[in-house]
Design a protein around this motif. Sequence first.
Motif, mmCIF file in Angstrom:
data_model
loop_
_atom_site.group_PDB
_atom_site.id
_atom_site.type_symbol
_atom_site.label_atom_id
_atom_site.label_comp_id
_atom_site.label_asym_id
_atom_site.label_seq_id
_atom_site.Cartn_x
_atom_site.Cartn_y
_atom_site.Cartn_z
ATOM 1 N N THR A 2 0.830 -1.202 0.000
ATOM 2 C CA THR A 2 0.000 0.000 0.000
ATOM 3 C C THR A 2 0.866 1.254 0.000
ATOM 4 O OG1 THR A 2 -1.780 -1.152 1.178
ATOM 5 C CG2 THR A 2 -1.780 1.257 1.259
ATOM 6 N N THR A 3 1.951 1.226 0.757
ATOM 7 C CA THR A 3 2.862 2.369 0.795
ATOM 8 C C THR A 3 3.438 2.642 -0.583
ATOM 9 O OG1 THR A 3 3.451 1.906 3.097
ATOM 10 C CG2 THR A 3 4.970 3.269 1.824
ATOM 11 N N MET A 4 3.821 1.603 -1.289
ATOM 12 C CA MET A 4 4.373 1.786 -2.635
ATOM 13 C C MET A 4 3.343 2.383 -3.579
ATOM 14 S SD MET A 4 6.792 -1.495 -3.441
ATOM 15 C CE MET A 4 8.301 -1.754 -2.509
ATOM 16 N N ARG A 5 2.108 1.889 -3.498
ATOM 17 C CA ARG A 5 1.059 2.426 -4.372
ATOM 18 C C ARG A 5 0.781 3.889 -4.040
ATOM 19 N NH1 ARG A 5 -1.614 -2.734 -3.157
ATOM 20 N NH2 ARG A 5 -1.306 -4.147 -4.915
ATOM 21 N N ALA A 12 2.889 9.506 -10.648
ATOM 22 C CA ALA A 12 2.265 9.188 -11.934
ATOM 23 C C ALA A 12 1.262 10.255 -12.353
ATOM 24 C CB ALA A 12 1.582 7.825 -11.853
ATOM 25 N N ASP A 13 0.493 10.757 -11.393
ATOM 26 C CA ASP A 13 -0.526 11.761 -11.709
ATOM 27 C C ASP A 13 0.091 13.035 -12.267
ATOM 28 O OD1 ASP A 13 -2.562 10.101 -10.973
ATOM 29 O OD2 ASP A 13 -2.965 11.056 -9.045
ATOM 30 N N TYR A 14 1.296 13.380 -11.811
ATOM 31 C CA TYR A 14 1.958 14.601 -12.266
ATOM 32 C C TYR A 14 3.060 14.321 -13.292
ATOM 33 C CZ TYR A 14 -0.536 17.206 -8.702
ATOM 34 O OH TYR A 14 -1.538 17.797 -7.945
ATOM 35 N N CYS A 15 3.109 13.080 -13.786
ATOM 36 C CA CYS A 15 4.105 12.700 -14.795
ATOM 37 C C CYS A 15 5.525 13.006 -14.335
ATOM 38 C CB CYS A 15 3.819 13.375 -16.128
ATOM 39 S SG CYS A 15 2.278 12.809 -16.903
ATOM 40 N N HIS A 17 9.155 12.185 -13.500
ATOM 41 C CA HIS A 17 9.977 11.154 -14.127
ATOM 42 C C HIS A 17 10.429 10.072 -13.148
ATOM 43 C CE1 HIS A 17 11.129 13.575 -17.982
ATOM 44 N NE2 HIS A 17 9.825 13.576 -17.735
ATOM 45 N N ARG A 18 10.329 10.338 -11.860
ATOM 46 C CA ARG A 18 10.656 9.314 -10.877
ATOM 47 C C ARG A 18 9.602 8.219 -10.831
ATOM 48 N NH1 ARG A 18 11.421 13.153 -5.802
ATOM 49 N NH2 ARG A 18 9.565 14.006 -6.817
ATOM 50 N N ALA A 19 8.465 8.446 -11.474
ATOM 51 C CA ALA A 19 7.407 7.439 -11.495
ATOM 52 C C ALA A 19 7.850 6.182 -12.229
ATOM 53 C CB ALA A 19 6.151 8.013 -12.156
ATOM 54 N N VAL A 20 8.785 6.314 -13.158
ATOM 55 C CA VAL A 20 9.214 5.160 -13.953
ATOM 56 C C VAL A 20 9.826 4.088 -13.044
ATOM 57 C CG1 VAL A 20 10.777 4.377 -15.767
ATOM 58 C CG2 VAL A 20 9.552 6.543 -16.024
ATOM 59 N N PHE A 21 10.769 4.477 -12.200
ATOM 60 C CA PHE A 21 11.348 3.491 -11.293
ATOM 61 C C PHE A 21 10.349 3.079 -10.223
ATOM 62 C CE2 PHE A 21 13.510 2.312 -7.355
ATOM 63 C CZ PHE A 21 14.204 1.197 -7.809
ATOM 64 N N SER A 22 9.534 4.012 -9.755
ATOM 65 C CA SER A 22 8.551 3.699 -8.724
ATOM 66 C C SER A 22 7.590 2.615 -9.193
ATOM 67 C CB SER A 22 7.779 4.968 -8.338
ATOM 68 O OG SER A 22 6.862 4.707 -7.298
ATOM 69 N N LEU A 23 7.144 2.714 -10.436
ATOM 70 C CA LEU A 23 6.260 1.688 -10.991
ATOM 71 C C LEU A 23 6.997 0.358 -11.115
ATOM 72 C CD1 LEU A 23 3.614 0.760 -12.334
ATOM 73 C CD2 LEU A 23 4.558 1.568 -14.513
ATOM 74 N N ALA A 24 8.232 0.405 -11.589
ATOM 75 C CA ALA A 24 9.014 -0.822 -11.721
ATOM 76 C C ALA A 24 9.179 -1.522 -10.378
ATOM 77 C CB ALA A 24 10.385 -0.503 -12.328
ATOM 78 N N TYR A 25 9.420 -0.736 -9.340
ATOM 79 C CA TYR A 25 9.611 -1.311 -8.017
ATOM 80 C C TYR A 25 8.315 -1.927 -7.495
ATOM 81 C CZ TYR A 25 12.027 -1.792 -3.539
ATOM 82 O OH TYR A 25 12.631 -2.288 -2.412
ATOM 83 N N LEU A 149 6.221 -5.385 -17.545
ATOM 84 C CA LEU A 149 6.596 -4.105 -16.945
ATOM 85 C C LEU A 149 6.974 -3.098 -18.009
ATOM 86 C CD1 LEU A 149 7.445 -2.172 -14.679
ATOM 87 C CD2 LEU A 149 9.692 -3.296 -14.702
ATOM 88 N N LEU A 150 7.843 -3.475 -18.933
ATOM 89 C CA LEU A 150 8.266 -2.545 -19.978
ATOM 90 C C LEU A 150 7.082 -2.113 -20.832
ATOM 91 C CD1 LEU A 150 11.663 -4.133 -21.114
ATOM 92 C CD2 LEU A 150 11.301 -2.130 -19.652
ATOM 93 N N ALA A 151 6.150 -3.035 -21.078
ATOM 94 C CA ALA A 151 4.957 -2.683 -21.851
ATOM 95 C C ALA A 151 4.114 -1.659 -21.113
ATOM 96 C CB ALA A 151 4.140 -3.934 -22.144
ATOM 97 N N GLU A 152 3.946 -1.831 -19.809
ATOM 98 C CA GLU A 152 3.159 -0.878 -19.024
ATOM 99 C C GLU A 152 3.860 0.475 -18.928
ATOM 100 O OE1 GLU A 152 0.854 -0.396 -14.717
ATOM 101 O OE2 GLU A 152 2.228 -2.080 -15.032
ATOM 102 N N GLU A 153 5.172 0.449 -18.727
ATOM 103 C CA GLU A 153 5.935 1.705 -18.680
ATOM 104 C C GLU A 153 5.755 2.473 -19.982
ATOM 105 O OE1 GLU A 153 7.492 2.863 -16.083
ATOM 106 O OE2 GLU A 153 8.606 1.321 -14.987
ATOM 107 N N ALA A 154 5.850 1.772 -21.097
ATOM 108 C CA ALA A 154 5.714 2.427 -22.398
ATOM 109 C C ALA A 154 4.303 2.980 -22.591
ATOM 110 C CB ALA A 154 6.055 1.436 -23.521
ATOM 111 N N ALA A 155 3.307 2.234 -22.157
ATOM 112 C CA ALA A 155 1.920 2.673 -22.330
ATOM 113 C C ALA A 155 1.601 3.896 -21.478
ATOM 114 C CB ALA A 155 0.973 1.530 -21.979
ATOM 115 N N ARG A 156 2.206 3.991 -20.305
ATOM 116 C CA ARG A 156 1.849 5.068 -19.390
ATOM 117 C C ARG A 156 2.783 6.275 -19.471
ATOM 118 N NH1 ARG A 156 0.406 2.581 -13.527
ATOM 119 N NH2 ARG A 156 -0.037 4.800 -13.183
#
Length: 263
Positions: A2-5, A12-15, A17-25, A149-156
């Motif tokens: 829950t903390t990670m989400r 992610a909401d503000y685009c 760039h740290r969201a990329v690693f955060s999503l991967a994690y 993961l890479l597919a989701e990163e690319a889509a978002r």
Amino acid sequence: MTTMRNRLRPLADYCDHRAVFSLAYLRTTEAFRDTASQLGSFADPEWVNAEDALFAAYYFRAFDRFQASGQGSADRPADVPPAWRVAFSAAATTTLSAAGDLLLGMNAHITRDLPFVLAELGLVGPGGRSHKGDHDRINAILASVLDPLLAEEAARFDPHLDDETNDYGLGRDDLLGMLVAWRERAWQDAERLVAASGTEEYAVVARAIESSAEARARLLWVLLADEQPAATPMSRDVWCARHRVSSAASEAAATPVYPAAGS
């Protein structure tokens, strides 16, 4: 989890760039938790669960300390690990593609944080049994999560992410091989920390780990910033804004299903 989400959502909401690693994690941790819940997946489930929690704490601490000092400001606290300062600074200046932000985050977390996490938890369990087997089993989880993961990163966040990794000579198999090699080096560095005969020798090993991770981060920043592929920061940010997943939709969406590790 829950903390990670909760931490990913505003990035992610503000685009950011740290969201990329955060999503991967987040996705990697979800896959780990799914695997760990299966009886017999790990020889020592208690140890790997403790590793998972402590590993996350290292990332949260680095993020929070950097955030408190102001993104990209010159007044950064000295206790933010150098490799993380490079990664967060690069994200703040928006000079990298999503692939660059992903690699800088992975470098800091694996080659810098992981040796200290492993050394703190201990490399052997009761009876002297090594935890190396469980450490290596994580590699199969990484292999199972990488494609979705890479597919989701690319889509978002950046539609050219797959193209970028290939442009840099990092296809899917190359990226996985690099992560596995970094994890192997992290284990070896942890062995050096554990074997240190005193505080002075430990400090020497620790400085070497910090310096190596920082040097790799700075090299990655130079290499990935010099050859910007089709996705410039502007087009990347425009794409993210247009394909942004709202917080409500993110929570309602089903967690991605990953292939079973080792399948």
